[in-house]
Write an enzyme that holds these catalytic residues in place. Sequence first.
Site, short mmCIF file in Angstrom:
data_model
loop_
_atom_site.label_atom_id
_atom_site.label_comp_id
_atom_site.label_asym_id
_atom_site.label_seq_id
_atom_site.Cartn_x
_atom_site.Cartn_y
_atom_site.Cartn_z
N ARG A 18 35.09 80.53 -11.06
CA ARG A 18 34.13 79.74 -11.86
C ARG A 18 33.72 80.46 -13.14
O ARG A 18 33.73 79.88 -14.22
CB ARG A 18 32.85 79.49 -11.06
CG ARG A 18 32.97 78.56 -9.89
CD ARG A 18 31.55 78.37 -9.33
NE ARG A 18 31.57 77.72 -8.05
CZ ARG A 18 31.76 78.34 -6.88
NH1 ARG A 18 31.94 79.63 -6.85
NH2 ARG A 18 31.76 77.68 -5.76
N ARG A 27 30.79 93.83 -10.94
CA ARG A 27 30.15 94.91 -10.19
C ARG A 27 30.66 96.23 -10.73
O ARG A 27 31.86 96.36 -11.05
CB ARG A 27 30.48 94.82 -8.70
CG ARG A 27 29.75 93.73 -7.93
CD ARG A 27 28.24 94.01 -7.79
NE ARG A 27 27.55 92.98 -7.04
CZ ARG A 27 27.02 91.86 -7.55
NH1 ARG A 27 27.10 91.62 -8.85
NH2 ARG A 27 26.41 90.99 -6.78
N THR A 31 31.00 92.26 -16.21
CA THR A 31 29.76 91.59 -15.76
C THR A 31 29.83 91.33 -14.25
O THR A 31 29.07 90.52 -13.74
CB THR A 31 29.56 90.23 -16.48
OG1 THR A 31 30.77 89.48 -16.39
CG2 THR A 31 29.15 90.40 -17.91
N GLU A 46 23.58 101.73 -9.50
CA GLU A 46 22.53 101.09 -10.28
C GLU A 46 21.19 101.53 -9.71
O GLU A 46 21.03 101.46 -8.48
CB GLU A 46 22.66 99.56 -10.21
CG GLU A 46 23.88 99.09 -10.96
CD GLU A 46 24.03 97.57 -11.01
OE1 GLU A 46 23.16 96.85 -10.47
OE2 GLU A 46 25.02 97.10 -11.58
N HIS A 80 22.15 95.06 -15.64
CA HIS A 80 22.51 94.00 -14.69
C HIS A 80 21.69 92.72 -14.92
O HIS A 80 20.83 92.36 -14.11
CB HIS A 80 22.35 94.50 -13.24
CG HIS A 80 23.19 93.71 -12.27
ND1 HIS A 80 23.73 94.24 -11.13
CD2 HIS A 80 23.58 92.40 -12.26
CE1 HIS A 80 24.41 93.31 -10.46
NE2 HIS A 80 24.32 92.18 -11.14
C1 GLV Z 1 24.55 89.11 -9.55
O1 GLV Z 1 25.15 90.08 -9.86
C2 GLV Z 1 24.94 88.22 -8.52
O2 GLV Z 1 25.84 88.55 -7.74
O3 GLV Z 1 24.35 87.14 -8.43
#
Ligand code: GLV
Length: 323
Positions: A159, A236, A234, A265, A284
């Site tokens: 997505r 992990r 964006t 993190e 994040h």
């Molecule tokens: C954020 O990183 C999520 O997995 O929603």
Amino acid sequence: MTHPKILITRLIPDAGLALLRQHYPNFEVWTPDLPMSREELIQKSKGVDGLLCALTEKIDAELMDSIGPQLKVISSMSVGVDHIDIPAATQRKIAVGNTPGVLTDATADQAFALMLAAARRITEAERFLRVGKWQTWIPNLLLGADLAGATLGIIGFGRIGQAVAKRAQGFDMRIIYHSPNAQPAYNATKVDLDTLLKESDFISLHVPLKPETKRLVNADFLSKMKPNAILVNTTRGGVLDQTALYNALKSKQIFAAALDVTDPEPLPMDSPLLELENCLIVPHLGSATKKTRDKMAVLAVENLIAGVENKKLPNCVNLEIYL
Ligand code: GLV
């Protein structure tokens, strides 16, 4: 049924809390900004029927067993579920819920924002200005990269990867992707990983963190990228090897990186990545818009309510438990 016992491990948006209150007014919610310690989590979660957590909590077999056999649902306010031991939950017939879909656009926007910011050296330029270095217009000052005409390589064409491709079309980019099971969309061409690394001017990562994607971006991966390439993460932090990335950025083997996520993190303040001008890092924030976080909270609560009521979750990660 008597009232289920519910623990919410973080202060989620009011939209979610209000919905839960309509169904079950008595629940416990941890309100401090910092997550609870492991000991507090073990202690507070004992005996709950439903747990609503975030990616800041490690939900493993030990915790599930300490909570007790009455635990029916673990609902995470996140799309990623790498912080939850899914096989252990499935084995114990605990439903695991997540929040896909509602954060697709916000996360794709963040990937695009990072891509543009790294390409145009926005944070570096702002640092330059704030320390008083802006004396005049200079023809060669802080030159960046164009998106138009550049090749964007998307790794993981689910997505969010597709939503990034949709945005890239409007920027006149050539789009290629690597994702073994995904069909082409948005004029993107499927390629193998080596071709993607060799041809991309921008690479955006959109694979979930799994054993097979852990440290996917390593020294070998980086050595195959173009010297002008920009890497955006964006998903992990565990998907990339930060030492290898540091070396590649420091030696200008690649042009820049923009990270929304790190491992661990928070990123320790003595991380060498923070010394680099060509590494942009934010804490994040992929899904961090008001509307999106509201939708995530509502969906997480819907999953939680369904779970404690023995109904199928609207978004269940381990559907096998219903077989
Ligand atoms: C954020 O990183 C999520 O997995 O929603």
